[in-house]
Structures are given as C-alpha cells and as structure tokens.
Design a protein around this motif. Structure first.
Motif, PDB file in Angstrom:
ATOM      1  N   PHE A 141       0.711  -1.344   0.023  1.00 19.43           N
ATOM      2  CA  PHE A 141      -0.030  -0.003   0.145  1.00 19.43           C
ATOM      3  C   PHE A 141       0.867   1.230   0.048  1.00 19.43           C
ATOM      4  O   PHE A 141       2.106   1.261   0.489  1.00 19.43           O
ATOM      5  N   GLU A 142       0.320   2.349  -0.328  1.00 22.80           N
ATOM      6  CA  GLU A 142       0.717   3.691  -0.801  1.00 22.80           C
ATOM      7  C   GLU A 142      -0.482   4.564  -0.350  1.00 22.80           C
ATOM      8  O   GLU A 142      -1.215   4.521  -1.263  1.00 22.80           O
ATOM      9  N   ASN A 143      -0.496   5.427   0.751  1.00 25.87           N
ATOM     10  CA  ASN A 143      -1.688   6.264   0.976  1.00 25.87           C
ATOM     11  C   ASN A 143      -2.796   5.703   0.799  1.00 25.87           C
ATOM     12  O   ASN A 143      -3.730   6.053   0.349  1.00 25.87           O
ATOM     13  N   GLY A 144      -2.838   4.537   1.382  1.00 22.22           N
ATOM     14  CA  GLY A 144      -4.140   3.575   1.645  1.00 22.22           C
ATOM     15  C   GLY A 144      -4.572   2.815   0.258  1.00 22.22           C
ATOM     16  O   GLY A 144      -5.591   2.424   0.293  1.00 22.22           O
ATOM     17  N   LYS A 145      -3.803   3.042  -0.792  1.00 25.20           N
ATOM     18  CA  LYS A 145      -4.278   2.273  -2.059  1.00 25.20           C
ATOM     19  C   LYS A 145      -3.343   1.324  -2.238  1.00 25.20           C
ATOM     20  O   LYS A 145      -2.152   1.255  -1.943  1.00 25.20           O
ATOM     21  N   VAL A 146      -3.695   0.107  -2.881  1.00 22.42           N
ATOM     22  CA  VAL A 146      -3.013  -1.007  -3.215  1.00 22.42           C
ATOM     23  C   VAL A 146      -2.093  -0.751  -4.472  1.00 22.42           C
ATOM     24  O   VAL A 146      -2.485  -0.230  -5.426  1.00 22.42           O
ATOM     25  N   VAL A 147      -0.772  -0.841  -4.298  1.00 22.73           N
ATOM     26  CA  VAL A 147       0.208  -0.513  -5.501  1.00 22.73           C
ATOM     27  C   VAL A 147       0.682  -1.405  -6.226  1.00 22.73           C
ATOM     28  O   VAL A 147       1.083  -1.379  -7.496  1.00 22.73           O
ATOM     29  N   HIS A 148       0.780  -2.629  -5.630  1.00 25.83           N
ATOM     30  CA  HIS A 148       1.252  -3.953  -6.193  1.00 25.83           C
ATOM     31  C   HIS A 148       1.073  -5.018  -5.294  1.00 25.83           C
ATOM     32  O   HIS A 148       0.922  -5.017  -3.943  1.00 25.83           O
ATOM     33  N   VAL A 149       0.867  -6.301  -5.832  1.00 24.43           N
ATOM     34  CA  VAL A 149       0.846  -7.518  -4.871  1.00 24.43           C
ATOM     35  C   VAL A 149       2.065  -8.429  -5.298  1.00 24.43           C
ATOM     36  O   VAL A 149       2.261  -8.679  -6.419  1.00 24.43           O
ATOM     37  N   ASN A 150       2.748  -8.823  -4.164  1.00 26.13           N
ATOM     38  CA  ASN A 150       3.858  -9.787  -4.651  1.00 26.13           C
ATOM     39  C   ASN A 150       3.244 -11.130  -4.080  1.00 26.13           C
ATOM     40  O   ASN A 150       2.972 -11.452  -3.166  1.00 26.13           O
ATOM     41  N   PHE A 151       3.314 -12.138  -5.437  1.00 27.82           N
ATOM     42  CA  PHE A 151       3.115 -13.287  -5.206  1.00 27.82           C
ATOM     43  C   PHE A 151       4.408 -14.173  -4.534  1.00 27.82           C
ATOM     44  O   PHE A 151       5.258 -14.385  -5.404  1.00 27.82           O
ATOM     45  N   ILE A 152       4.231 -14.749  -3.354  1.00 21.10           N
ATOM     46  CA  ILE A 152       5.649 -15.686  -2.953  1.00 21.10           C
ATOM     47  C   ILE A 152       5.128 -17.052  -3.026  1.00 21.10           C
ATOM     48  O   ILE A 152       4.393 -17.586  -2.232  1.00 21.10           O
ATOM     49  N   ASN A 153       5.835 -17.772  -3.920  1.00 20.11           N
ATOM     50  CA  ASN A 153       5.560 -18.974  -4.334  1.00 20.11           C
ATOM     51  C   ASN A 153       6.167 -20.180  -3.556  1.00 20.11           C
ATOM     52  O   ASN A 153       6.970 -20.005  -2.444  1.00 20.11           O
ATOM     53  N   VAL A 154       5.764 -21.288  -3.705  1.00 27.64           N
ATOM     54  CA  VAL A 154       6.259 -22.565  -3.004  1.00 27.64           C
ATOM     55  C   VAL A 154       7.742 -22.987  -3.391  1.00 27.64           C
ATOM     56  O   VAL A 154       8.298 -22.220  -4.494  1.00 27.64           O
ATOM     57  N   PRO A 155       8.634 -23.654  -2.787  1.00 27.72           N
ATOM     58  CA  PRO A 155       9.791 -23.847  -3.160  1.00 27.72           C
ATOM     59  C   PRO A 155       9.747 -24.429  -4.621  1.00 27.72           C
ATOM     60  O   PRO A 155       9.052 -25.260  -5.052  1.00 27.72           O
ATOM     61  N   SER A 156      10.732 -23.945  -5.717  1.00 25.74           N
ATOM     62  CA  SER A 156      10.704 -24.057  -6.962  1.00 25.74           C
ATOM     63  C   SER A 156      12.068 -24.225  -7.474  1.00 25.74           C
ATOM     64  O   SER A 156      13.045 -23.781  -7.057  1.00 25.74           O
TER      65      SER A 156
END
Length: 346
Positions: A141-156
C-alpha cells in the motif's frame, strides 16, 4: 438441495495482467468436498466422476457463463490456522495445483472483503493454502491504496535439462527442441520461441497452442512430477539483459490448450527457478516478464539453497503484479437447461 434443482451462485471477477480469475466464496450447499488439506480436497473431486464441484466448475467456466480460457477458484477451509483460507483453482479442463495470477487476485480480494486488514502504508500478508502448498500474497500500500501484490511461491526448482523433444511444424520436417522442466507449484516446460521460429504475438496464439500440444505429448511421462503431469509450456524470448535485469517476453499455454493472457504467475516462478539454475538470475537481478498482450510481471529470487544430491538449486520466487476488479455476478444455474453444464467451441 438436490443436484437437479436450479440455484443461484455469486461470483466476484478480477483480472491479473489481463488473465481472468473468478472467485466463489459461498458454495451451494450440495457442492462440498472432503479432505484434511486442499490437496486432498482436489483429489476428492478429480477422483469422483461428476463431482458436484466439477459440475459447478464447468457451469461457471464454460460457455454461456464463461469461455475456453476462463480461470477461477473455489474458496475452501485452509489446511490449518496458519493460513487465512484455502482455494481450489480451476480452469476449463479441471483443477490445477497452482495459480500465481489467481493468488495475486485473491490477495486483492481478501483485502477488499476485510478478511485481512489493510494499512495506510506498507504491506500485509495474505496466507493461502493451495494444492501445491502454502503461498503468500503480499499486498503493498501507498497512501491507503494498493500499488502492487507480491506472489511468494512454494519452493521451486528445475528438475530436467535440455530434454530432446521432436515436433513437426507446418511445411517443415521434424524439428528437435531442447526443453527444460521446472517445478513452481506445477510442472512447467520452457521452450525458446526462436527454436520454433514464431514471434510472440496474439496473431500466433493458435500456432503456439498447436506446438504446445506436441511438446506436451512428446515429453510424456518425463513431465510427471509430484504426482502431477506437465501443466504449462512457456515459450520465451529474451529481449535484453544487463547486470540488473533480464527482460523476456513469453506466451504460456496451459492445460489442454488455453492461453494465459498474463505472463503466468506460477510459470514466471518456474522461469525464475530455471534462470537461477542457468546462472542468469543471481543476487538481486530481476526477471522482467512480459506477456503475449504486453502486460508485465517482475520477479526475483527471495531465497535459495542447494540441497544435497540435487543437480539444481531450490529457490523461493517472488512475482510482482496487480489485479483489478471487473465485476460481481449472480449466475442462475438450471440443470434442465439443454446446454447444462456448459460448452466451448475451441
């Protein structure tokens, strides 16, 4: 409720980098599945012909309510209290073990629904149990708004290198490709698009599907891993490379011939593992990954290790994107409808 009675079902639809994701959080009473884990719930469905959730999948994924490249998920209980919820990912051909773009959408959805509290600045983690394990959608979030989402995966990790695969292109003799296989929650085959002499652009989508089907058939049992078969074929081309980033474009063909509009979340994670094994993504170097419609994910290695006896390193990939709400729907499903549970033409 009888399985033959008509019913309503509500969905919330999002897209991540152009790829749709339809979320069903309140399942009809007759659409239940058993199991102690999301993996077991998935097996319960696929091992039972005409399971009510499989019929519901077809009803919401196929025409007239969906289309041949639709994707979605049924919200189910988590494996334990360490996750906020579980999800059964689905597509036109069945139930997948992983879905990175769906995880990104679910992160946005969980915040929008108040399942996880938002912040003014910073990030919050949405923990999600999926068939392949526990993943995280880190919503920033920045200033209460979503700016990006990080998908953290299973071991690959990569698990096969340069497998010889013979295919035939229209108007040419047999062509031998070198295919790398990696695991990113599902098995992914990487193919250099230059080897098939096709530019990655929407007008070539059907040609890539045809080649992908050949690759999948020729890989055969070599693509089996963790009790699953080869799920995605990623055709990639390298656009540029510096000390800071490697930039690639890809088209991902998944299941039995669907095209991912996004750069593919799980596929991007698998590409991270392959590039790491090739020595091309060490340190803080990023993968800038463009899709067939020119949307973009950024990815990196969060952590890595070299397991004893393994030829290739294992890593935790992080894939950055964003998702956007497209609509809320209230679908009526009537088993007496002559098109029930649905159809598609391609």
């Amino acid at each position: 409720m009888s399985e033959r009675e008509a019913f309503w079902v509500q969905t919330e639809d999002w897209h991540t980098a152009g790829e749709p994701f339809r979320i069903i959080s309140d399942l009809p009473p007759h659409c239940t599945t058993t199991g102690n884990t999301v993996w077991e719930r998935r097996l319960n469905i696929i091992n039972q012909p005409n399971h009510p959730l499989d019929v519901l999948r077809q009803s919401l994924c196929h025409e007239p309510r969906g289309h041949a490249d639709m994707y979605g998920g049924f919200i189910v209980p988590p494996n334990d209290s360490g996750a906020h919820f579980g999800v059964l990912f689905w597509h036109r051909d069945g139930f997948s073990t992983a879905c990175g773009h769906g995880t990104i959408a679910l992160g946005r959805w969980a915040i929008a629904k108040g399942l996880v509290e938002s912040v003014q600045d910073g990030s919050v983690e949405v923990k999600i149990d999926v068939p392949s394990g526990r993943v995280t959608a880190e919503v920033n979030f920045e200033n209460g708004k979503v700016v990006h989402v990080n998908f953290i995966n299973v071991p690959s990790y990569q698990f096969a290198k340069e497998l010889p695969v013979n295919i035939s292109l229209p108007g040419s003799e047999s062509l031998q490709l070198k295919v790398d296989l990696s695991w990113g929650g599902a098995t992914c085959a990487s193919v250099d698009a230059r080897a098939v002499d096709m530019e990655i652009k929407p007008s070539n989508a059907q040609r890539f599907i045809e080649v992908a089907r050949q690759v999948k058939a020729e890989v055969g049992v070599r693509g089996e891993h963790k009790d699953t078969s080869l799920y995605t074929i990623v055709f990639f081309e390298t656009l540029s490379e510096t000390d800071e980033a490697i930039e690639q474009r890809n088209v991902t063909v998944y299941a039995e011939g669907a095209i991912d509009r996004s750069p593919c979340g799980s596929g991007t994670g698998a590409r991270v593992a392959t590039l790491l094994a090739q020595g091309k993504l060490n340190g803080n170097k990023k993968l800038i990954h463009h899709s067939i419609i020119n949307t973009t994910f950024e990815a990196r290695v969060v952590s890595q290790q070299q397991d004893e006896g393994s030829q290739f390193p294992t890593c935790i990939p992080e894939v950055r994107g964003n998702a956007y709400l497209t609509g809320r729907h209230n679908f009526f499903i009537d088993p007496s409808d002559p098109t029930f549970p649905g159809f598609f033409l391609k």
